[in-house]
Design an enzyme around this catalytic site. Structure first.
Site, PDB file in Angstrom:
ATOM      1  N   LYS A 171       4.835 -68.514  17.489  1.00 32.76           N
ATOM      2  CA  LYS A 171       3.735 -68.920  17.595  1.00 32.76           C
ATOM      3  C   LYS A 171       3.490 -69.888  18.103  1.00 32.76           C
ATOM      4  O   LYS A 171       2.806 -69.547  19.131  1.00 32.76           O
ATOM      5  CB  LYS A 171       2.732 -68.543  16.005  1.00 32.76           C
ATOM      6  CG  LYS A 171       2.530 -67.351  15.259  1.00 32.76           C
ATOM      7  CD  LYS A 171       1.029 -68.011  13.557  1.00 32.76           C
ATOM      8  CE  LYS A 171       1.386 -65.890  13.775  1.00 32.76           C
ATOM      9  NZ  LYS A 171       2.607 -65.955  12.387  1.00 32.76           N
ATOM     10  N   TYR A 189      -0.166 -74.521   8.286  1.00 29.27           N
ATOM     11  CA  TYR A 189      -1.606 -73.246   7.145  1.00 29.27           C
ATOM     12  C   TYR A 189      -1.879 -74.473   6.411  1.00 29.27           C
ATOM     13  O   TYR A 189      -2.889 -75.753   6.923  1.00 29.27           O
ATOM     14  CB  TYR A 189      -0.912 -72.365   6.328  1.00 29.27           C
ATOM     15  CG  TYR A 189       0.451 -71.689   7.437  1.00 29.27           C
ATOM     16  CD1 TYR A 189       0.741 -70.966   8.503  1.00 29.27           C
ATOM     17  CD2 TYR A 189       1.410 -72.020   7.064  1.00 29.27           C
ATOM     18  CE1 TYR A 189       0.638 -70.847   8.964  1.00 29.27           C
ATOM     19  CE2 TYR A 189       2.465 -71.153   7.272  1.00 29.27           C
ATOM     20  CZ  TYR A 189       2.234 -70.117   8.767  1.00 29.27           C
ATOM     21  OH  TYR A 189       3.226 -69.871   9.252  1.00 29.27           O
ATOM     22  N   TYR A 224       3.502 -58.100  17.340  1.00 27.34           N
ATOM     23  CA  TYR A 224       2.764 -59.333  16.619  1.00 27.34           C
ATOM     24  C   TYR A 224       4.482 -59.526  15.833  1.00 27.34           C
ATOM     25  O   TYR A 224       5.405 -60.421  15.543  1.00 27.34           O
ATOM     26  CB  TYR A 224       2.137 -59.987  16.027  1.00 27.34           C
ATOM     27  CG  TYR A 224       2.099 -60.629  15.159  1.00 27.34           C
ATOM     28  CD1 TYR A 224       1.489 -62.044  15.386  1.00 27.34           C
ATOM     29  CD2 TYR A 224       2.438 -60.032  13.510  1.00 27.34           C
ATOM     30  CE1 TYR A 224       2.038 -62.385  14.381  1.00 27.34           C
ATOM     31  CE2 TYR A 224       2.026 -60.970  12.555  1.00 27.34           C
ATOM     32  CZ  TYR A 224       2.067 -62.210  12.901  1.00 27.34           C
ATOM     33  OH  TYR A 224       2.372 -63.399  11.422  1.00 27.34           O
ATOM     34  N   SER A 242       6.748 -67.306  11.390  1.00 25.41           N
ATOM     35  CA  SER A 242       5.940 -68.006  12.241  1.00 25.41           C
ATOM     36  C   SER A 242       6.349 -68.663  13.168  1.00 25.41           C
ATOM     37  O   SER A 242       5.327 -69.530  14.653  1.00 25.41           O
ATOM     38  CB  SER A 242       4.661 -68.153  11.451  1.00 25.41           C
ATOM     39  OG  SER A 242       4.052 -67.192  10.663  1.00 25.41           O
ATOM     40  N   VAL A 277       8.054 -68.292   7.414  1.00 26.97           N
ATOM     41  CA  VAL A 277       8.288 -67.668   5.997  1.00 26.97           C
ATOM     42  C   VAL A 277       9.701 -67.350   5.686  1.00 26.97           C
ATOM     43  O   VAL A 277      10.328 -67.085   4.472  1.00 26.97           O
ATOM     44  CB  VAL A 277       7.437 -66.311   5.334  1.00 26.97           C
ATOM     45  CG1 VAL A 277       6.001 -66.767   5.232  1.00 26.97           C
ATOM     46  CG2 VAL A 277       7.745 -65.413   6.279  1.00 26.97           C
TER      47      VAL A 277
HETATM   48  N1  GLN Z   1       5.525 -61.913  10.294  1.00 27.48           N
HETATM   49  C1  GLN Z   1       4.894 -62.893   8.856  1.00 27.48           C
HETATM   50  C2  GLN Z   1       3.137 -62.412   8.538  1.00 27.48           C
HETATM   51  O1  GLN Z   1       2.714 -62.223   9.429  1.00 27.48           O
HETATM   52  C3  GLN Z   1       4.755 -64.896   9.095  1.00 27.48           C
HETATM   53  C4  GLN Z   1       3.716 -65.139   8.738  1.00 27.48           C
HETATM   54  C5  GLN Z   1       5.153 -66.842   8.414  1.00 27.48           C
HETATM   55  O2  GLN Z   1       5.848 -67.178   8.931  1.00 27.48           O
HETATM   56  N2  GLN Z   1       3.653 -67.703   7.889  1.00 27.48           N
HETATM   57  O3  GLN Z   1       2.838 -62.770   7.438  1.00 27.48           O
END
Ligand code: GLN
Length: 304
Positions: free
Chosen positions: A66, A240, A188, A63, A258
């Site tokens: 993003k 988050y 994505y 993420s 993650v």
């Molecule tokens: N590719 C992961 C997902 O869509 C990214 C989530 C993350 O890094 N928090 O679940």
């Protein structure tokens, strides 16, 4: 500031957390990563670099991508973007569906999965070669042309994409996705799959710390005000349902993934990237958060 000595102190102090948490396994390829790794790298706006541990081992940025996506979409679409995604903290998990249903397909912010999936749709609409453009932008930001997508990680996530597929379907139902769902999701997942090390990532975030310098990377350019606003969204939405806790403990704008990475910036001072795969319940790196908390505590430097 003797950041190297501070990093060495931090490394000793985080050892009690070395076995706490576990790496993400809902993406099967991430479950294969050795969880007992830790790296950190600071790049200052003056051009100094300080590193420690596994700072040159590549990992899946997930993420953290993003932030790059938002930078591209803001450059391309400007404020029109905010018609399709909000800028409020979600207070919910990165892959939550609850708000999205209640709020009729408008994601709370660009740093939860739903928001990034909408931004991915925007990029697909504007670009003839979106995958190449995205990678080129990340390579330019970090100055490393060997950075790539990891197709194995992307494919592995695609095979288990039940929740993200549900999010994309809900968005499509509410007319907040124009392109084919499968195409949006795979692009994505590719963004999330990018492999970078702490050095690359810290370099790539330096332009966000240095908002007085022109932000111009090929066709992607942002005003100083836009860069500062991206930082504002990192501060309020980068973690988050742990964004408040991170702000309280660390006090810097940042973004987690993650894969166990966290990138953060101290405006006009430095960018820092830290990586350790073991995650807490909220999906954020245990040792990563602890290390950054100690960094801003021991340097007595935060944005507050
Ligand atoms: N590719 C992961 C997902 O869509 C990214 C989530 C993350 O890094 N928090 O679940």
């Amino acid at each position: 500031m003797n950041y190297q000595q501070i990093l060495e102190n931090i490394y000793q102090e985080i050892q009690p957390y070395a076995q706490v948490g576990k790496q993400a396994d809902y993406i099967p390829a991430l479950a294969k990563v050795n969880p007992d790794q830790f790296g950190i790298c600071i790049n200052t706006v003056q051009g100094e670099t300080f590193m420690l541990g596994d700072a040159t081992t590549s990992f899946s940025i997930q993420s953290i991508s993003k932030v790059f996506l938002l930078a591209m979409c803001l450059s391309i679409e400007g404020d029109g973007l905010w018609r399709r995604v909000g800028k409020e903290p979600s207070g919910t998990a990165f892959n939550s569906l609850i708000q999205l249903e209640v709020e009729k397909g408008t994601p709370r912010n660009p740093f939860i999965n739903a928001g990034a999936i909408v931004l991915t749709d925007i990029l697909l609409k504007h670009s003839k070669h979106p995958k190449e453009d995205f990678l080129r932008f990340v390579r330019r930001l970090s100055g490393n042309n060997s950075i790539s997508y990891d197709e194995e990680v992307a494919q592995s996530e695609r095979e288990k994409s039940y929740l993200n597929a549900a999010i994309a379907n809900l968005l499509k139902y509410h007319h907040n996705i124009e392109n084919d769902i499968e195409e949006v999701l795979y692009f994505y997942f590719l963004q999330c799959s990018i492999g970078m090390d702490c050095y690359d990532l810290s370099k790539a975030f330096l332009p966000f710390a240095n908002h007085r310098r022109p932000f111009e990377y090929g066709e992607i350019s942002l005003t100083s005000s836009q860069v500062k606003r991206i930082n504002a969204i990192m501060q309020t939405c980068g973690f988050y349902d742990e964004a408040g806790e991170f702000s309280y403990l660390v006090g810097l704008p940042g973004k987690s993934g993650v894969g166990g990475g966290i990138a953060a910036i101290h405006p006009l001072r430095y960018s820092v990237a830290v990586w350790s795969p073991r995650l807490n319940q909220k999906g954020n790196s245990v040792m990563g958060i602890k290390a950054l908390e100690l960094l801003t505590t021991e340097t007595q430097e935060s944005i507050f």
